[in-house]
Write a protein that holds these residues in place. Structure first.
Motif, PDB file in Angstrom:
ATOM      1  N   TYR A 219       0.816  -1.214   0.000  1.00  0.00           N
ATOM      2  CA  TYR A 219       0.000   0.000   0.000  1.00  0.00           C
ATOM      3  C   TYR A 219       0.846   1.259   0.000  1.00  0.00           C
ATOM      4  CZ  TYR A 219      -2.744  -3.807   1.427  1.00  0.00           C
ATOM      5  OH  TYR A 219      -3.272  -5.041   1.461  1.00  0.00           O
ATOM      6  N   ASN A 434     -15.611  -5.977   8.442  1.00  0.00           N
ATOM      7  CA  ASN A 434     -14.853  -5.612   9.636  1.00  0.00           C
ATOM      8  C   ASN A 434     -15.331  -6.395  10.856  1.00  0.00           C
ATOM      9  OD1 ASN A 434     -17.206  -4.100  10.186  1.00  0.00           O
ATOM     10  ND2 ASN A 434     -16.259  -2.225   9.471  1.00  0.00           N
ATOM     11  N   LYS A 466     -12.841  -3.188  15.662  1.00  0.00           N
ATOM     12  CA  LYS A 466     -13.274  -1.808  15.905  1.00  0.00           C
ATOM     13  C   LYS A 466     -14.018  -1.837  17.240  1.00  0.00           C
ATOM     14  CE  LYS A 466     -12.453  -0.517  11.534  1.00  0.00           C
ATOM     15  NZ  LYS A 466     -11.083  -0.091  11.282  1.00  0.00           N
ATOM     16  N   PHE A 468     -16.457  -0.483  20.245  1.00  0.00           N
ATOM     17  CA  PHE A 468     -17.596   0.358  20.593  1.00  0.00           C
ATOM     18  C   PHE A 468     -17.830   0.225  22.091  1.00  0.00           C
ATOM     19  CE2 PHE A 468     -18.025  -0.945  16.241  1.00  0.00           C
ATOM     20  CZ  PHE A 468     -18.337   0.236  15.595  1.00  0.00           C
TER      21      PHE A 468
ATOM     22  N   ILE B  13     -13.055   2.509   5.870  1.00  0.00           N
ATOM     23  CA  ILE B  13     -12.157   2.322   7.016  1.00  0.00           C
ATOM     24  C   ILE B  13     -12.871   1.784   8.243  1.00  0.00           C
ATOM     25  CG2 ILE B  13     -10.527   4.041   6.163  1.00  0.00           C
ATOM     26  CD1 ILE B  13     -11.516   6.017   8.140  1.00  0.00           C
ATOM     27  N   GLY B  14     -14.121   1.383   8.079  1.00  0.00           N
ATOM     28  CA  GLY B  14     -14.848   0.810   9.204  1.00  0.00           C
ATOM     29  C   GLY B  14     -16.047   1.668   9.518  1.00  0.00           C
ATOM     30  N   SER B  15     -17.223   1.057   9.564  1.00  0.00           N
ATOM     31  CA  SER B  15     -18.435   1.850   9.688  1.00  0.00           C
ATOM     32  C   SER B  15     -18.571   2.482  11.068  1.00  0.00           C
ATOM     33  CB  SER B  15     -19.638   0.953   9.424  1.00  0.00           C
ATOM     34  OG  SER B  15     -19.608  -0.138  10.302  1.00  0.00           O
ATOM     35  N   ASP B  16     -19.422   3.467  11.175  1.00  0.00           N
ATOM     36  CA  ASP B  16     -19.770   4.111  12.447  1.00  0.00           C
ATOM     37  C   ASP B  16     -18.600   4.809  13.127  1.00  0.00           C
ATOM     38  OD1 ASP B  16     -22.298   3.070  12.137  1.00  0.00           O
ATOM     39  OD2 ASP B  16     -21.770   1.223  13.200  1.00  0.00           O
ATOM     40  N   ILE B  17     -17.645   5.203  12.357  1.00  0.00           N
ATOM     41  CA  ILE B  17     -16.520   5.880  13.003  1.00  0.00           C
ATOM     42  C   ILE B  17     -16.506   7.336  12.567  1.00  0.00           C
ATOM     43  CG2 ILE B  17     -14.011   6.055  12.962  1.00  0.00           C
ATOM     44  CD1 ILE B  17     -14.039   2.988  12.996  1.00  0.00           C
ATOM     45  N   ILE B  32      -4.880   1.319   9.137  1.00  0.00           N
ATOM     46  CA  ILE B  32      -6.309   1.447   8.849  1.00  0.00           C
ATOM     47  C   ILE B  32      -6.565   1.173   7.367  1.00  0.00           C
ATOM     48  CG2 ILE B  32      -8.259   3.063   8.798  1.00  0.00           C
ATOM     49  CD1 ILE B  32      -6.733   4.438  11.227  1.00  0.00           C
ATOM     50  N   ASP B  34      -5.855  -0.928   4.556  1.00  0.00           N
ATOM     51  CA  ASP B  34      -5.233  -2.199   4.189  1.00  0.00           C
ATOM     52  C   ASP B  34      -5.977  -2.784   2.998  1.00  0.00           C
ATOM     53  OD1 ASP B  34      -7.604  -3.127   5.164  1.00  0.00           O
ATOM     54  OD2 ASP B  34      -6.782  -3.852   7.037  1.00  0.00           O
ATOM     55  N   LEU B  36      -8.441  -4.762   2.430  1.00  0.00           N
ATOM     56  CA  LEU B  36      -9.894  -4.744   2.385  1.00  0.00           C
ATOM     57  C   LEU B  36     -10.441  -3.317   2.277  1.00  0.00           C
ATOM     58  CD1 LEU B  36     -11.728  -7.173   2.458  1.00  0.00           C
ATOM     59  CD2 LEU B  36     -12.273  -6.594   4.799  1.00  0.00           C
ATOM     60  N   ILE B  40     -12.731  -1.827  -0.846  1.00  0.00           N
ATOM     61  CA  ILE B  40     -14.043  -1.217  -0.622  1.00  0.00           C
ATOM     62  C   ILE B  40     -14.036   0.234  -1.105  1.00  0.00           C
ATOM     63  CG2 ILE B  40     -15.743  -0.568   1.154  1.00  0.00           C
ATOM     64  CD1 ILE B  40     -14.682  -2.951   2.819  1.00  0.00           C
TER      65      ILE B  40
END
Lengths: 484, 83
Positions: A219, A434, A466, A468, B13-17, B32, B34, B36, B40
């Protein structure tokens, strides 16, 4: 056997390139010299103090391959560990495996709590550069454990799978057979601690091809990576579907730019037909092989060569390999009929010996043969096997196999966590996008970053969820926690 | 439009953030961005805005920052409109 074949390859391919990465390449004659020297060194210490298991630590360097081979020829089990792993997890593996020695193939000090002997990278470099005349004699026996690979376990402790020389032989002869031709430049994608890499490493070594690896993060420069692949004249890629999806993101990944690419071998994840369709659009005459297998059954136990007619349907995982049988069974291990859905049971030469640190009911005796209950659900139809889902909470994420319970257990190990629920968030194809952890704290002063930091000490990066933080976990009518 | 672009990055990068949390962070360094997230992001940009992005043709530094990803999408959309 495999090691005899590799000796022949060393003899016949002296001037060919055995290994290449973005920084250098190594010929078969040089690799041979490296292996002989380390083999000699290991045999010498083995005389003083018996060495049974060695951890080989690093990131795809040629000295990692050197160490694998030197151990194998010396009859010593190796345990590949990728350097991306946290220090605590490495120490955990040292303890669980009861290893006698670590060979480090990177310039980094290893602090190991158990105080086991370490061959540091600088010492290793001096050992392999010697110019003594040594003869390699394979000391590994058929039933010896050839390698141990650690994988995520539901108890929060990684499980070490013991794969024997016989397992590996059975796999690699079948693999070379289904690949059919000799492809000169083979791209490795998987870290060497992941058993998919066994396919590309030992295919190359047993037919005399070049193993093409890349140690940097792609990347940080996808353009650089593409140029590297192009200049390496890649003919074959062994990878997970996610990896090809990543390359397909770029329209320059096509037949015009990669005209040497002839075959793709997939394992480790469900291969979706939309990915296959895209591949055929870009590469009209490419060979695509899909396969399936858990680490406990030595890389892969089924395969199917796809053709353009398959892309409208669900893609099967194919037929079982030689000397291995696959049955679809019910809860009492009775064999089910075609079309009926049940657990995939694998029986025969590919089934690994056992876990080194874990008592499991999944390794079973099935009609006098060694078998493994995979926990995967599937069915057979028209002589092909289809994968449906997992029966438990194991998931595939970014190509890695992860037990959600492993993450949960490690969260509960933190004193300030009162409740933790870990869930995989999936897209419309059922692919995990995720991992989320819902947490209730005992100590309100703790923030997300603290938890992430602690988890990174014990889990690999790809397993960090992640986070929460909730005041309480919502409960549904049946008293079960209700999340998503 | 701004909101839609933010949604796309958020999903990747991931939902709800809250994106504001990531405004000054190096997405690659922090792990963060990567494979996947990348897939997306690129697929969503193509689907939602009908613009094509070839990651190899984008300076690698872009993927490190939320701000630069936003700028890239705006720029490509302008280019597409001009055509």
């Amino acid at each position: 056997m495999l090691l005899d074949d590799i000796l022949k390859v060393f003899e016949e391919n002296k001037n060919n390139i055995a290994y290449r990465n973005e920084k250098y390449e190594v010929s078969y004659s040089t690799l041979y010299k490296y292996v002989c020297n380390l083999y000699n060194y290991l045999n010498a210490i083995n005389l003083e103090k018996k060495i049974a298991k060695i951890i080989v630590y690093g990131n795809k360097d040629v000295t990692m391959i050197t160490s694998f081979l030197a151990c194998s020829f010396a009859g010593i089990t190796y345990i590949p560990v990728d350097s991306s792993i946290s220090k605590e997890r490495l120490n955990n593996i040292i303890k669980l495996s009861n290893a006698d020695l670590i060979i480090s193939t990177i310039d980094e000090e290893i602090c190991n709590v158990n105080n086991i002997d370490v061959i540091s990278f600088s010492v290793l470099k001096n050992i392999i550069k010697k110019t003594e005349n040594i003869q390699l004699i394979p000391l590994m026996k058929e039933d010896d454990v050839y390698y141990i690979i650690f994988t995520s376990g539901t108890t929060g402790v990684p499980k070490g799978v013991e794969v024997t020389y016989k397992n590996l032989n059975s796999f690699i002869y079948w693999f070379v057979d289904i690949i059919k031709h000799k492809y000169d430049n083979v791209l490795n994608q998987a870290p060497f601690s992941f058993d998919l890499s066994v396919a590309d490493i030992y295919y190359s070594l047993s037919v005399g091809s070049t193993l093409v690896t890349y140690g940097s993060s792609i990347y940080e420069g996808l353009y650089k990576y593409f140029i590297y692949l192009k200049n390496s004249h890649i003919n074959m890629i062994v990878c997970t579907p996610t990896f090809i999806e990543l390359l397909l993101c770029d329209k320059y990944f096509n037949n015009e730019n990669f005209s040497d690419l002839k075959i793709l071998f997939f394992c480790g994840e469900v291969l979706r037909n939309d990915i296959v369709k895209k591949i055929y659009e870009r590469f009209r005459n490419i060979r695509i092989i899909n396969s399936y297998g858990p680490t406990e059954c030595t890389v892969a136990v089924t395969s199917i060569e796809l053709n353009k007619n398959i892309i409208t349907k669900d893609i099967p995982i194919g037929k079982e390999k030689t000397n291995t049988n696959i049955h679809i069974v019910d809860k009492e291990n009775n064999i089910l009929k075609d079309g009926q859905v049940g657990e995939i049971l694998i029986v025969g030469d590919s089934v690994a010996k056992d876990y080194i640190n874990f008592n499991s009911n999944n390794f079973i005796d099935f009609c006098g043969r060694h078998g493994y209950l995979t926990g995967d659900i599937g069915y057979k139809l028209d002589n092909e096997i289809y994968y449906v889902s997992r029966k438990d909470e194991q998931i595939k994420y970014k190509g890695y196999r992860i037990e959600l319970k492993d993450i949960e257990k490690n969260l509960y190990n933190l004193k300030y966590i009162n409740k933790a629920i870990v869930k995989a968030n999936k897209d419309k194809y059922g692919k995990v996008v995720n991992i989320n952890a819902y947490i209730v704290l005992n100590d309100k002063n703790i923030i997300k970053k603290d938890i992430e930091k602690r988890l990174l000490d014990v889990l690999p990066k790809y397993m960090i969820p992640k986070i929460f933080i909730l005041d309480e976990i919502p409960i549904n009518k049946n008293g079960k926690s209700f999340i998503l | 439009m701004e909101k839609e672009i933010e949604n796309i990055i958020q999903q990747a990068i991931g939902s709800d953030i809250d994106l504001n949390e990531y405004i000054n962070c190096d997405l690659i360094e922090e792990g963060i961005m990567d494979s996947l997230s990348f897939i997306i992001l690129i697929q969503n940009i193509e689907d939602k805005f009908n613009i094509e992005i070839s990651p190899t043709q984008v300076p690698p530094d872009v993927w490190r920052s939320v701000k630069k990803i936003k700028e890239l999408i705006y720029k490509r959309m302008e280019e597409a409109n001009e055509k």
